[in-house]
Scaffold this active site. Sequence first.
Site, PDB file in Angstrom:
ATOM      1  N   THR A  23       3.111 -49.678  -3.933  1.00  0.00           N
ATOM      2  CA  THR A  23       2.222 -49.853  -2.778  1.00  0.00           C
ATOM      3  C   THR A  23       2.709 -50.948  -1.829  1.00  0.00           C
ATOM      4  O   THR A  23       3.449 -51.854  -2.212  1.00  0.00           O
ATOM      5  CB  THR A  23       0.781 -50.184  -3.223  1.00  0.00           C
ATOM      6  OG1 THR A  23       0.777 -51.413  -3.941  1.00  0.00           O
ATOM      7  CG2 THR A  23       0.212 -49.080  -4.096  1.00  0.00           C
ATOM      8  N   ASP A  24       2.232 -50.840  -0.588  1.00  0.00           N
ATOM      9  CA  ASP A  24       2.537 -51.846   0.426  1.00  0.00           C
ATOM     10  C   ASP A  24       1.426 -52.896   0.447  1.00  0.00           C
ATOM     11  O   ASP A  24       0.507 -52.864  -0.375  1.00  0.00           O
ATOM     12  CB  ASP A  24       2.739 -51.193   1.796  1.00  0.00           C
ATOM     13  CG  ASP A  24       1.516 -50.443   2.299  1.00  0.00           C
ATOM     14  OD1 ASP A  24       0.389 -50.665   1.791  1.00  0.00           O
ATOM     15  OD2 ASP A  24       1.675 -49.620   3.217  1.00  0.00           O
ATOM     16  N   ALA A  25       1.487 -53.796   1.411  1.00  0.00           N
ATOM     17  CA  ALA A  25       0.505 -54.882   1.495  1.00  0.00           C
ATOM     18  C   ALA A  25      -0.910 -54.369   1.729  1.00  0.00           C
ATOM     19  O   ALA A  25      -1.879 -55.034   1.371  1.00  0.00           O
ATOM     20  CB  ALA A  25       0.892 -55.850   2.615  1.00  0.00           C
ATOM     21  N   ALA A  28      -1.565 -49.049   0.004  1.00  0.00           N
ATOM     22  CA  ALA A  28      -1.226 -47.623   0.029  1.00  0.00           C
ATOM     23  C   ALA A  28       0.222 -47.441  -0.429  1.00  0.00           C
ATOM     24  O   ALA A  28       1.062 -48.333  -0.256  1.00  0.00           O
ATOM     25  CB  ALA A  28      -1.387 -47.062   1.438  1.00  0.00           C
TER      26      ALA A  28
END
Length: 140
Positions: A23-25, A28
């Site tokens: 996931t990203d920050a 997602a």
Amino acid sequence: DAAAPCRHGSHLRWLVRVYSHHTDAGGAVYHGPYLAFMEAARIELLAALGLDLAELAAKEGVLFIVYRLEAEYHKPARLNEQLVVTATIARVGGVRLDFEQRVLRGDELLVAAKVKAACVHRETYRPVPLPERLREKLQQ
């Protein structure tokens, strides 16, 4: 085993779970892990058909390289969700394999992709015809 791939002919369904490193920050799944999920599903499909990619390289002198990939990202997956990644052999050509792939959350489509892989010589990376033994297994 719930995570074991499930194959039906030239189609495979494989369960994966989203971990924090996917996931990203914003929480997602970013685009890269989807590509890794789909590559793993393709390898699992070939293995389920009795094809060991390391053995093909060592004994037949061939590798498969992705030379074209089209992906449409519809919706994001999030941390700890369980996804289904599919891989279907869409076409067996003289030198190439075409796959259709999807990443689903239940019945909801997250990513749809078309992947084209070429059979190449392991030393020169030049296209070579699919070995006949391989073609037979792929067309079963």
